[in-house]
Design an enzyme around this catalytic site. Sequence first.
Site, mmCIF file in Angstrom:
data_model
loop_
_atom_site.group_PDB
_atom_site.id
_atom_site.type_symbol
_atom_site.label_atom_id
_atom_site.label_comp_id
_atom_site.label_asym_id
_atom_site.label_seq_id
_atom_site.Cartn_x
_atom_site.Cartn_y
_atom_site.Cartn_z
ATOM 1 N N ASP A 1 -46.145 -5.342 -5.431
ATOM 2 C CA ASP A 1 -45.805 -4.563 -6.516
ATOM 3 C C ASP A 1 -44.002 -5.451 -6.630
ATOM 4 O O ASP A 1 -43.971 -4.832 -7.667
ATOM 5 C CB ASP A 1 -45.837 -2.946 -6.337
ATOM 6 C CG ASP A 1 -45.263 -2.769 -4.932
ATOM 7 O OD1 ASP A 1 -44.306 -3.695 -4.183
ATOM 8 O OD2 ASP A 1 -44.772 -1.327 -4.550
ATOM 9 N N SER A 2 -43.952 -6.391 -5.667
ATOM 10 C CA SER A 2 -42.531 -6.478 -6.127
ATOM 11 C C SER A 2 -42.786 -7.267 -7.776
ATOM 12 O O SER A 2 -41.315 -7.959 -8.120
ATOM 13 C CB SER A 2 -42.790 -7.985 -4.823
ATOM 14 O OG SER A 2 -43.185 -8.605 -5.413
ATOM 15 N N ASP B 1 -51.716 -4.582 -3.738
ATOM 16 C CA ASP B 1 -51.130 -3.465 -3.428
ATOM 17 C C ASP B 1 -50.946 -1.961 -4.236
ATOM 18 O O ASP B 1 -51.544 -2.074 -5.416
ATOM 19 C CB ASP B 1 -49.578 -3.661 -3.883
ATOM 20 C CG ASP B 1 -48.446 -3.595 -2.795
ATOM 21 O OD1 ASP B 1 -48.729 -3.848 -1.725
ATOM 22 O OD2 ASP B 1 -47.470 -4.503 -2.879
ATOM 23 N N LYS C 1 -52.729 -3.017 0.561
ATOM 24 C CA LYS C 1 -52.149 -3.156 0.692
ATOM 25 C C LYS C 1 -51.593 -1.308 1.067
ATOM 26 O O LYS C 1 -51.095 -1.008 -0.570
ATOM 27 C CB LYS C 1 -51.355 -3.969 0.857
ATOM 28 C CG LYS C 1 -49.641 -3.991 1.722
ATOM 29 C CD LYS C 1 -49.021 -5.217 1.890
ATOM 30 C CE LYS C 1 -48.021 -5.275 1.502
ATOM 31 N NZ LYS C 1 -46.950 -4.883 0.704
ATOM 32 N N GLU D 1 -47.644 1.410 2.181
ATOM 33 C CA GLU D 1 -46.435 0.789 3.066
ATOM 34 C C GLU D 1 -46.432 2.564 3.863
ATOM 35 O O GLU D 1 -46.924 2.938 3.417
ATOM 36 C CB GLU D 1 -44.927 1.301 2.207
ATOM 37 C CG GLU D 1 -44.802 -0.205 1.198
ATOM 38 C CD GLU D 1 -43.860 -0.031 0.184
ATOM 39 O OE1 GLU D 1 -43.026 0.379 0.733
ATOM 40 O OE2 GLU D 1 -43.621 -1.480 -0.253
ATOM 41 N N GLU E 1 -41.553 -6.266 7.491
ATOM 42 C CA GLU E 1 -41.244 -6.822 6.708
ATOM 43 C C GLU E 1 -39.500 -6.568 7.326
ATOM 44 O O GLU E 1 -38.711 -5.175 7.151
ATOM 45 C CB GLU E 1 -41.318 -6.025 5.234
ATOM 46 C CG GLU E 1 -40.449 -7.248 3.857
ATOM 47 C CD GLU E 1 -40.116 -6.235 2.562
ATOM 48 O OE1 GLU E 1 -40.989 -5.967 2.249
ATOM 49 O OE2 GLU E 1 -39.140 -6.792 2.347
#
Length: 272
Positions: free
Chosen positions: A49-50, A88, A118, A120, A187
């Site tokens: 999602d970056s 993501d 993925k 978080e 991260e």
Amino acid sequence: MSAQKSSPRVTAPEIRARKGGEPIVALTSYHAHTAAIADRYVDFILVGDSLGMVMHGFETTLPVPLDLMIMHGRAEMRGAKHALVVVDMPFGSYEESPSQAFHNAARVIKETQCGAVKIEGGTRMAGTIRFLADRGIPVMAHIGLTPQYINMFGGFKTQGRSRDQWKPIEDDAVAVAEAGAFAVVLEAIAEPLAAKITGAVRIPTIGIGASAKCDGQILVMEDMLGLSPRVPKFVKEFGTVGKAIEKAIAAYADEVRSRAFPAKDNTYDVMD
Ligand code: KIV
């Protein structure tokens, strides 16, 4: 490194089985053509999602909608034929409940045909990871600096700098591994802590600004290519693509302004 031969697509269990073995190579990619190039060298590709910050100019990843992730995930699957593609789950698409997470993750898997998602979060997301894994959705976890939590962290800051901050991060790693995540992204975690976690958990750790001792590494492709305007301090730029683009555009603009382009003898075959 040499290009890999074409072979069946890498699976989440294969990545899981690489714990403690040959380092896992990963990159983010958001579109078909960079996917096709990366596919020859990496084990998995993350449609991160970056992309909200890197491609769409947002200040954080928070505004990224699920439909955008699905659109980029589909492009990625058209370009990459060998690497595992992980997509993501964006902010707001999975945190509310395990069933919300399953509903949206199933959409991602069905509509992109990627091999994993993925999410978080560590201990707080363990129940959701278990719920998804039990229902056939491989999950990569992501702990340490989790960018969707940016408003709680108060900035993009390295996690676990002092030893008294280590315990909750170690607990996060153990919780996601026990919940059934097949790998975990670490991260911006202090190097000795990332190394300790790698030794402690049974699933591969994928470092980004963490430790060379992690089981694998990932970078945001545009950052390592030298294409992002702002890159984290830990990033090594392996290319100067931003400068190459600027040079080419400046040369084109000069030729147009001096009427040197297009050349008179250009026959304009559209494609060969
Ligand atoms: O969104 C992303 O690109 C990521 C990587 C930084 C791991 O989550």
